[in-house]
Design a protein around this motif. Sequence first.
Motif, short mmCIF file in Angstrom:
data_model
loop_
_atom_site.label_atom_id
_atom_site.label_comp_id
_atom_site.label_asym_id
_atom_site.label_seq_id
_atom_site.Cartn_x
_atom_site.Cartn_y
_atom_site.Cartn_z
N TYR A 87 -7.37 6.07 -4.15
CA TYR A 87 -7.43 5.61 -5.54
C TYR A 87 -8.64 4.72 -5.75
O TYR A 87 -9.14 4.08 -4.82
CB TYR A 87 -6.17 4.81 -5.88
CG TYR A 87 -4.89 5.63 -5.96
CD1 TYR A 87 -4.91 6.93 -6.41
CD2 TYR A 87 -3.68 5.06 -5.60
CE1 TYR A 87 -3.74 7.67 -6.49
CE2 TYR A 87 -2.50 5.80 -5.68
CZ TYR A 87 -2.54 7.11 -6.12
OH TYR A 87 -1.39 7.83 -6.20
N ALA A 106 2.30 -4.62 -13.83
CA ALA A 106 2.88 -3.97 -12.64
C ALA A 106 1.83 -3.88 -11.54
O ALA A 106 2.15 -3.94 -10.35
CB ALA A 106 3.39 -2.57 -13.00
N VAL A 107 0.55 -3.74 -11.92
CA VAL A 107 -0.52 -3.72 -10.93
C VAL A 107 -0.62 -5.07 -10.24
O VAL A 107 -0.75 -5.16 -9.01
CB VAL A 107 -1.86 -3.33 -11.59
CG1 VAL A 107 -3.02 -3.58 -10.63
CG2 VAL A 107 -1.84 -1.87 -12.04
N VAL A 121 1.88 -5.56 -7.56
CA VAL A 121 1.58 -4.90 -6.28
C VAL A 121 0.69 -5.79 -5.40
O VAL A 121 0.93 -5.92 -4.21
CB VAL A 121 0.90 -3.53 -6.53
CG1 VAL A 121 0.31 -2.96 -5.24
CG2 VAL A 121 1.89 -2.55 -7.15
N LEU A 169 -0.32 9.40 -10.57
CA LEU A 169 0.11 8.13 -11.17
C LEU A 169 0.57 8.33 -12.61
O LEU A 169 1.29 7.50 -13.16
CB LEU A 169 -1.03 7.11 -11.14
CG LEU A 169 -1.52 6.66 -9.76
CD1 LEU A 169 -2.72 5.74 -9.88
CD2 LEU A 169 -0.39 5.95 -9.01
N ASP A 206 2.51 1.34 -3.04
CA ASP A 206 3.20 0.47 -4.01
C ASP A 206 2.78 0.77 -5.45
O ASP A 206 3.59 0.69 -6.37
CB ASP A 206 2.93 -1.01 -3.68
CG ASP A 206 3.71 -1.48 -2.46
OD1 ASP A 206 4.42 -0.64 -1.85
OD2 ASP A 206 3.61 -2.68 -2.11
N LEU A 207 1.50 1.10 -5.64
CA LEU A 207 1.06 1.47 -6.99
C LEU A 207 1.78 2.73 -7.45
O LEU A 207 2.26 2.83 -8.58
CB LEU A 207 -0.46 1.71 -7.01
CG LEU A 207 -1.35 0.46 -6.99
CD1 LEU A 207 -2.81 0.86 -6.79
CD2 LEU A 207 -1.21 -0.35 -8.28
N ARG A 208 1.88 3.69 -6.52
CA ARG A 208 2.58 4.93 -6.86
C ARG A 208 4.03 4.64 -7.22
O ARG A 208 4.56 5.18 -8.19
CB ARG A 208 2.52 5.90 -5.68
CG ARG A 208 1.78 7.17 -6.02
CD ARG A 208 1.73 8.22 -4.94
NE ARG A 208 1.84 7.77 -3.58
CZ ARG A 208 0.79 7.53 -2.79
NH1 ARG A 208 -0.44 7.69 -3.24
NH2 ARG A 208 0.98 7.15 -1.55
N LYS A 257 5.21 2.01 -8.58
CA LYS A 257 5.28 1.38 -9.91
C LYS A 257 5.09 2.41 -11.02
O LYS A 257 5.79 2.39 -12.02
CB LYS A 257 4.19 0.32 -10.06
CG LYS A 257 4.36 -0.90 -9.18
CD LYS A 257 5.41 -1.84 -9.73
CE LYS A 257 5.50 -3.07 -8.82
NZ LYS A 257 6.66 -3.91 -9.15
N PHE A 258 4.10 3.29 -10.83
CA PHE A 258 3.77 4.22 -11.90
C PHE A 258 4.65 5.46 -11.90
O PHE A 258 4.83 6.11 -12.91
CB PHE A 258 2.29 4.62 -11.82
CG PHE A 258 1.36 3.56 -12.33
CD1 PHE A 258 0.96 3.56 -13.66
CD2 PHE A 258 0.93 2.53 -11.51
CE1 PHE A 258 0.12 2.57 -14.15
CE2 PHE A 258 0.09 1.53 -11.99
CZ PHE A 258 -0.32 1.54 -13.32
#
Lengths: 482, 378
Positions: free
Chosen positions: A200, A449-450, A453, B160, B361-363, B365-366
């Motif tokens: 990412y 939310a980011v 993390v 995402l 963790d980003l995955r 959340k999204f």
Amino acid sequence: MEMPAPRPERLAKKETLITRLREVLPEDAVIHHEAELRAYECDALSAYRCPPMAAVLPSSTQEVSHILRICHDLGIPVVPRGAGTSLAGGALPTADSVILGVARMNAVLDTDYDNRVIRVQSGRTNLSVTGAVEEDGFFYAPDPSSQLACAISGNIAMNSGGAHCLKYGVTTNNLLGVTMVEMDGTVVEIGGAHLDAAGYDLLGLICGSEGQLGVVTEATLRILPKPEGARPVLMAFDSNEVAGACVSDIIKAGVLPVAIEFMDRPCIRACEDFAKAGYPDCEALLIVEVEGSEAEIDEQLGLIKQIARNHDPLELREAKDADEAGRIWLGRKSAFGAMGQINDYMCLDGTIPVSSLPHVLKRISEMSKDYGLGVANVFHAGDGNMHPLILYNANTPGDLEKCEAFGADILKLCVEVGGCLTGEHGVGIEKRDLMWHQYEAADMEAQMAVKDVFDPAWLLNPAKVFPLDASETRRATAVAAE
Amino acid sequence: MRPTTEAELAQTIAAAQGPLRIRGGGTRDVGRPVAGDILETGGLSGITLYEPGALTMVAQAGTPLAEIKAALDAENQRLAFEPGDWRGLLGTDGRPTIGGVIAANVSGPRRIQVGAARDFMLGVRFVDGAGNIIKNGGRVMKNVTGYDLVKLLCGSWGTLGVLTEVSFKVLPNSGATGVLLCEGLGDADAVRALSKALGSPYEVTGAAHLQKGMDGAPVTMIRLEGSEASVAYRTDALRTLLADIGDFTIETEPEHTAAGWRYIRDVEPFHDRDGDVWRVSVKPGDAPGVVAQVKGAEAVYDWGGGLIWMLVPERQKAETIRSAVEGVGGHATLFRASEETRKSVPVFQPQPAALARIESDLRAKFDPRSILNAGLMG
């Protein structure tokens, strides 16, 4: 503008905090006496001040990691600070926080001309990055007005731009890699000297996150070969609308100048009084700069002047030599200083679609009458990034509040016409409470939310960017978890 | 499933009972094979806004790329990041969409000068894995209002969120093109020439080297764009600058120059040929060394050497390539291989633990139910 009240349970830990910080840092890197802490009470948004509980000045990534680990364990918020030049309050502390300043970390770690990259510690100033490579014919492109003082760490935090980003892009377009320390002390490497980082686009996410996701300690930046030459032309018009239309035509014609700067009458007058640049007496001025060899410059400027002539300029002045070029830029570059000499002012930073320029300028001048406060416009017209300077008197009670309300109205107008609250300065505390005008609850939630993390306890620069009511639950939960 | 509005797309995702495979034009079949019902974005189509004077376009994600190019052509503008067409390389058909270009961050030879797709992105609207409609960024050139989820979504391959609308910057066409060509250079000399050109003030917009050009011999290519006079001046200057490395000729015939860069952009040398294709990102100076470590590899170098397309015998061990890349810093993607191979080998470069934690963790959340292209980037 409000900041969250300091929490007594944090203030009570001051002694423990200082003791533990001193275990991992040299004595002169931990600042905790009241008088010395005054130096860290504000950044360039100096209307708001509050000394932190302590300030630390680490010299290495390892020290940053130790500091964050300690603050993380004690539940103490950390406010990262580069050179403290933020106009948005990005480095404003709270009384229960620690300022982490990276100013001592300013070394060049590696210069690689074959691959056109430089690796620096993040406390290095923007201009001194160029300084390290210019003798060899290279430069670092993003050039915020504060470039003499501002640090790369702050540029990354705010995704800073500058006058020449029309051609070269902003920080995020010139950043290839970082070493970053997470709030729990974990050190991560993202990207490197190669063009695209794996996975990412975390670099894109970190750039512009206002020191809320991690503390960047090192950065790999793209450096570019210097152009053969550059030359500006100055154009005077009798209305903002015509100048705005000229900007749009230049862009449409397919010439891509490196910079198109716009100044309106109040700004021209102030700059003239201050810098005596010899600007014509007119409603609107454009400074357009192109780059290349002499012949290429002649060709591009020929085309640009042709377009300008279609708009009946009052004057077209092309620099014949470096001296004249310097004089054309002189007024523009001293604009903020010039305004500061005649008044207190607040500098805004909204961006609008270039096509809305005339409409927005007209509305600003109407609002200026309604509020009874003067406003001068100086901005990067090529990309629609406006910098209205609202003039007020700090000694007149109520003037600052009036000025803030006027500023908020201008920014709301920017959003209304399809633009945004901030183009290059960042949200900080200054635009924090206006975020609801730009984003819906779901949009804000996705961004928060980011942060969850990267910094689940919301300890890194927690009271910035998001309106306090939006982040309240998260910040409160963090306390409960301590 | 082929919703025709953003609201319908959001409902579809919210109501989904199992995994979904997100599909724009279906032309970019890259990554770990994904199970699930196909969710097409082609129903969300059309240019929403185009302001040539502001260099901005907004389009629904399923808009065919051809439609966007036609609209831009009419105003003498273009997608400057030069997205490639991968149908020939991957053996797919269908119509590429703008959403697919953004989801895969597809960037061609001009990336070296103007930036990648992600650098042109101004705003997105997308639906996350819970069915929430989210917007980020906008349609103006400079925007630092809040976090940059635009870049996060760009290149996230639909894992995402599902893009519904994208806004991006466009640029004017550049008029004339001049290409410097040199045959017969070895990899190291070629990359040295490309670096020298890219370190010059002559604004190189393409820098590539083919181990086997159209006629089988190695060819090094350097592109300059601009007005005719300016291109003539700069190609000459560059030719002189590079004389100590090789004897470069100059090509300015528009059809030839366009075909030459399309050849690189779409990785045409590897069309219709057996073998797996790897896409490797390293710093240019390290590229020849990496290629030399992979037995039987044939390479196309783009981005001055920073991007290597590598054709290798089928099932060439992934570890050989990844360890060569890890030795110098960079990453390697198994870009084209059989489904079987792509199931057995990590297709994208495995990340160090701390970054893998952040990404997972980003995955979460999204896409908390893990239904959007689940596992594709594994």
